[in-house]
Design a protein around this motif. Structure first.
Motif, PDB file in Angstrom:
ATOM      1  N   UNK A 110       0.853  -1.187   0.000  1.00  0.00           N
ATOM      2  CA  UNK A 110       0.000   0.000   0.000  1.00  0.00           C
ATOM      3  C   UNK A 110       0.890   1.238   0.000  1.00  0.00           C
ATOM      4  N   UNK A 111       0.596   2.161  -0.927  1.00  0.00           N
ATOM      5  CA  UNK A 111       1.333   3.428  -0.980  1.00  0.00           C
ATOM      6  C   UNK A 111       0.350   4.568  -0.786  1.00  0.00           C
ATOM      7  N   UNK A 112       0.763   5.606  -0.079  1.00  0.00           N
ATOM      8  CA  UNK A 112      -0.163   6.733   0.095  1.00  0.00           C
ATOM      9  C   UNK A 112       0.514   8.076   0.293  1.00  0.00           C
ATOM     10  N   UNK A 113      -0.235   9.095  -0.115  1.00  0.00           N
ATOM     11  CA  UNK A 113       0.032  10.470   0.299  1.00  0.00           C
ATOM     12  C   UNK A 113      -1.052  10.726   1.343  1.00  0.00           C
ATOM     13  N   UNK A 114      -0.687  10.658   2.634  1.00  0.00           N
ATOM     14  CA  UNK A 114      -1.732  10.664   3.665  1.00  0.00           C
ATOM     15  C   UNK A 114      -2.559  11.944   3.688  1.00  0.00           C
ATOM     16  N   UNK A 115      -1.911  13.082   3.442  1.00  0.00           N
ATOM     17  CA  UNK A 115      -2.641  14.348   3.499  1.00  0.00           C
ATOM     18  C   UNK A 115      -2.166  15.212   2.344  1.00  0.00           C
ATOM     19  N   UNK A 116      -2.893  15.135   1.248  1.00  0.00           N
ATOM     20  CA  UNK A 116      -2.497  15.890   0.057  1.00  0.00           C
ATOM     21  C   UNK A 116      -3.104  17.290   0.114  1.00  0.00           C
ATOM     22  N   UNK A 117      -2.289  18.261  -0.298  1.00  0.00           N
ATOM     23  CA  UNK A 117      -2.761  19.653  -0.280  1.00  0.00           C
ATOM     24  C   UNK A 117      -2.431  20.321   1.035  1.00  0.00           C
ATOM     25  N   UNK A 118      -1.290  19.928   1.620  1.00  0.00           N
ATOM     26  CA  UNK A 118      -0.936  20.400   2.969  1.00  0.00           C
ATOM     27  C   UNK A 118      -0.992  21.924   3.116  1.00  0.00           C
ATOM     28  N   UNK A 119      -0.694  22.637   2.024  1.00  0.00           N
ATOM     29  CA  UNK A 119      -0.676  24.112   2.139  1.00  0.00           C
ATOM     30  C   UNK A 119      -2.087  24.662   2.338  1.00  0.00           C
ATOM     31  N   UNK A 120      -3.096  23.836   2.176  1.00  0.00           N
ATOM     32  CA  UNK A 120      -4.480  24.299   2.366  1.00  0.00           C
ATOM     33  C   UNK A 120      -5.062  23.960   3.739  1.00  0.00           C
ATOM     34  N   UNK A 121      -4.269  23.264   4.567  1.00  0.00           N
ATOM     35  CA  UNK A 121      -4.800  22.840   5.874  1.00  0.00           C
ATOM     36  C   UNK A 121      -5.192  24.057   6.709  1.00  0.00           C
ATOM     37  N   UNK A 122      -4.248  24.986   6.854  1.00  0.00           N
ATOM     38  CA  UNK A 122      -4.459  26.150   7.727  1.00  0.00           C
ATOM     39  C   UNK A 122      -5.635  27.017   7.315  1.00  0.00           C
ATOM     40  N   UNK A 123      -5.984  26.968   6.027  1.00  0.00           N
ATOM     41  CA  UNK A 123      -6.970  27.929   5.521  1.00  0.00           C
ATOM     42  C   UNK A 123      -8.329  27.286   5.250  1.00  0.00           C
ATOM     43  N   UNK A 124      -8.503  26.041   5.734  1.00  0.00           N
ATOM     44  CA  UNK A 124      -9.813  25.390   5.666  1.00  0.00           C
ATOM     45  C   UNK A 124     -10.314  25.184   4.232  1.00  0.00           C
ATOM     46  N   UNK A 125      -9.376  24.841   3.353  1.00  0.00           N
ATOM     47  CA  UNK A 125      -9.733  24.524   1.959  1.00  0.00           C
ATOM     48  C   UNK A 125      -9.555  23.011   1.780  1.00  0.00           C
ATOM     49  N   UNK A 126     -10.304  22.419   0.840  1.00  0.00           N
ATOM     50  CA  UNK A 126     -10.291  20.962   0.653  1.00  0.00           C
ATOM     51  C   UNK A 126      -8.886  20.360   0.576  1.00  0.00           C
ATOM     52  N   UNK A 127      -8.725  19.254   1.276  1.00  0.00           N
ATOM     53  CA  UNK A 127      -7.495  18.473   1.244  1.00  0.00           C
ATOM     54  C   UNK A 127      -7.901  17.006   1.067  1.00  0.00           C
ATOM     55  N   UNK A 128      -6.950  16.078   1.038  1.00  0.00           N
ATOM     56  CA  UNK A 128      -7.380  14.691   0.822  1.00  0.00           C
ATOM     57  C   UNK A 128      -6.300  13.678   1.096  1.00  0.00           C
ATOM     58  N   UNK A 129      -6.610  12.435   0.778  1.00  0.00           N
ATOM     59  CA  UNK A 129      -5.675  11.308   0.889  1.00  0.00           C
ATOM     60  C   UNK A 129      -5.651  10.615  -0.469  1.00  0.00           C
ATOM     61  N   UNK A 130      -4.478  10.203  -0.930  1.00  0.00           N
ATOM     62  CA  UNK A 130      -4.382   9.463  -2.201  1.00  0.00           C
ATOM     63  C   UNK A 130      -3.728   8.112  -1.895  1.00  0.00           C
ATOM     64  N   UNK A 131      -4.219   7.027  -2.507  1.00  0.00           N
ATOM     65  CA  UNK A 131      -3.587   5.727  -2.235  1.00  0.00           C
ATOM     66  C   UNK A 131      -3.558   4.835  -3.473  1.00  0.00           C
ATOM     67  N   UNK A 132      -2.653   3.874  -3.414  1.00  0.00           N
ATOM     68  CA  UNK A 132      -2.430   2.948  -4.529  1.00  0.00           C
ATOM     69  C   UNK A 132      -2.094   1.575  -3.949  1.00  0.00           C
ATOM     70  N   UNK A 133      -2.610   0.524  -4.588  1.00  0.00           N
ATOM     71  CA  UNK A 133      -2.332  -0.843  -4.103  1.00  0.00           C
ATOM     72  C   UNK A 133      -1.607  -1.630  -5.195  1.00  0.00           C
ATOM     73  N   UNK A 134      -0.494  -2.244  -4.813  1.00  0.00           N
ATOM     74  CA  UNK A 134       0.275  -3.118  -5.707  1.00  0.00           C
ATOM     75  C   UNK A 134       0.367  -4.494  -5.068  1.00  0.00           C
ATOM     76  N   UNK A 135       0.810  -5.455  -5.863  1.00  0.00           N
ATOM     77  CA  UNK A 135       0.986  -6.808  -5.320  1.00  0.00           C
ATOM     78  C   UNK A 135       2.474  -7.058  -5.101  1.00  0.00           C
ATOM     79  N   UNK A 136       2.790  -7.709  -4.020  1.00  0.00           N
ATOM     80  CA  UNK A 136       4.178  -8.112  -3.778  1.00  0.00           C
ATOM     81  C   UNK A 136       4.542  -9.149  -4.840  1.00  0.00           C
ATOM     82  N   UNK A 137       5.696  -8.977  -5.522  1.00  0.00           N
ATOM     83  CA  UNK A 137       6.041  -9.965  -6.550  1.00  0.00           C
ATOM     84  C   UNK A 137       6.056 -11.387  -5.982  1.00  0.00           C
ATOM     85  N   UNK A 138       5.646 -12.320  -6.832  1.00  0.00           N
ATOM     86  CA  UNK A 138       5.600 -13.756  -6.447  1.00  0.00           C
ATOM     87  C   UNK A 138       6.915 -14.205  -5.830  1.00  0.00           C
TER      88      UNK A 138
END
Ligand code: AHM
Ligand code: MG
Length: 340
Positions: A110-138
């Motif tokens: 599992x890969x993630x950007x836990x809190x995307x849009x960090x520069x918008x946190x202080x000013x109460x503008x939309x922020x988010x989380x982004x994630x991606x799932x890969x499989x461990x090679x066989x």
């Protein structure tokens, strides 16, 4: 019609369509639960003392906000013990995080950007989380960083949460893109859109125009032509939007079309752009393609870029297909005519 919950949607993908294994379904449910917790912290804001700088820097040398740290920990804690994962990687951690040996290990990464849009946190503008799932090679029993370096075509699932006026989860497992809204009263994710489609044409673009003096010629040409409006070569007027939270900008494009650009520029010539391939560009590219849009790094399809580093940066052009193809063609033309 009865509302469909995230669980029902995932169970249908697993049982009826046979598109995802049970373990992946459980993993996605855990990620969604973590996003719910992050949403709660975000919405409490100053009341919970979660706003402001954490007093530390991440691996990219960016000052971490308290919410960056909280979101990262929330995702790690929620996902480490379930038995679905072999390891995780995050924008906020230099190295990857192998699942501790005291817990069972699974076959996913599992890969993630836990809190995307960090520069918008202080000013109460939309922020988010982004994630991606890969499989461990066989055959791999002890995950390494190299195991993460798979092109975006290998993603099994990707999604983002937007913490905005309402909290949304937008998800793909390769069967189109579905949207869920968090019902704050019942605490459940309810489907509010399925098979989202990005219109192929648009009159809206998103770029941080303060960097204009640093842009490369193809980007300048493309934006200049749009700015010329009705009497210019494009023969129509364009509108511009830039939230500075990729999740919010991409979500607008998911909803009504548009083209998002964070090009490589001359500010840091040795860095190919600001955004990160593995946990920003690739999951968004997967979602955008699944919604009928396109995503490139200016020269090639984003999902086919072979990663070489976990925190690798990349130029990003994504959204309405015809516009992404146009700006990509401008780059390819320039590359073709450039002296070698
Ligand atoms: P972050 O993950 O540290 O928040 O950085 C990524 C963000 C994107 O969400 C957004 O598109 C971009 O950085 C905005 O950059 P800028 O402030 O240069 O406009
Ligand atoms: Mg980000």
């Amino acid at each position: 019609m009865k509302p469909v919950s995230l669980t029902q949607y995932l169970v249908e993908l697993q049982r009826e369509k046979g598109l995802i294994p049970g373990e992946l379904r459980l993993l996605l449910e855990v990620v969604a639960r973590a996003c719910k917790r992050i949403s709660l912290a975000v919405s409490k804001g100053d009341l919970a003392d979660v706003i402001g700088a954490a007093g530390s820097d991440n691996v990219q040398g960016e000052a971490q906000q308290k919410l960056d740290v909280i979101a990262n920990e929330t995702l790690l804690e929620a996902n480490e013990w379930g038995g679905h994962l072999a390891a995780m990687a995050s924008e906020e951690m230099e190295g990857f995080y192998p699942i501790p040996h005291r817990y069972p290990r699974g076959e996913f990464l599992l890969l993630f950007d836990p809190l995307d849009g960090s520069s918008n946190i202080d000013v109460n503008v939309s922020i988010g989380t982004i994630f991606s799932v890969l499989k461990l090679p066989e055959g791999v029993t002890e995950p390494t960083e190299e195991n993460f370096l798979q092109p975006g075509t290998q993603q099994l699932a990707a999604g983002y949460a937007v913490y905005g006026p309402s909290t949304l989860l937008v998800l793909t497992v390769g069967d189109g893109v579905a949207k869920f809204t968090l019902d704050r009263e019942t605490g459940s994710w309810t489907m509010t859109g399925n098979h989202l489609r990005i219109p192929e044409d648009t009159k809206e673009f998103a770029i941080n125009a303060s960097n204009i003096r640093h842009w490369e010629p193809p980007v300048r040409r493309y934006v200049d032509e749009m700015l010329a409006g009705k009497t210019g070569p494009r023969g129509k007027d364009f509108n511009m939007r830039w939230v500075a939270s990729m999740v919010a900008d991409v979500h607008r494009i998911m909803t009504r079309g548009g083209v998002f650009m964070y090009p490589r520029d001359a500010r840091e010539p040795n860095k190919p752009g600001k955004l990160r391939l593995m946990y920003e560009a690739n999951p968004m590219a997967f979602l955008v393609e699944q919604a009928g849009g396109a995503a490139t790094n200016g020269l090639q399809r984003m999902l086919e870029v072979q990663p070489t580093q976990l925190h690798q940066r990349v130029a990003v052009f994504l959204g309405s297909k015809n516009e992404v193809e146009r700006v990509t063609a401008y780059h390819q033309e320039q590359a073709g005519s450039a002296p070698s």
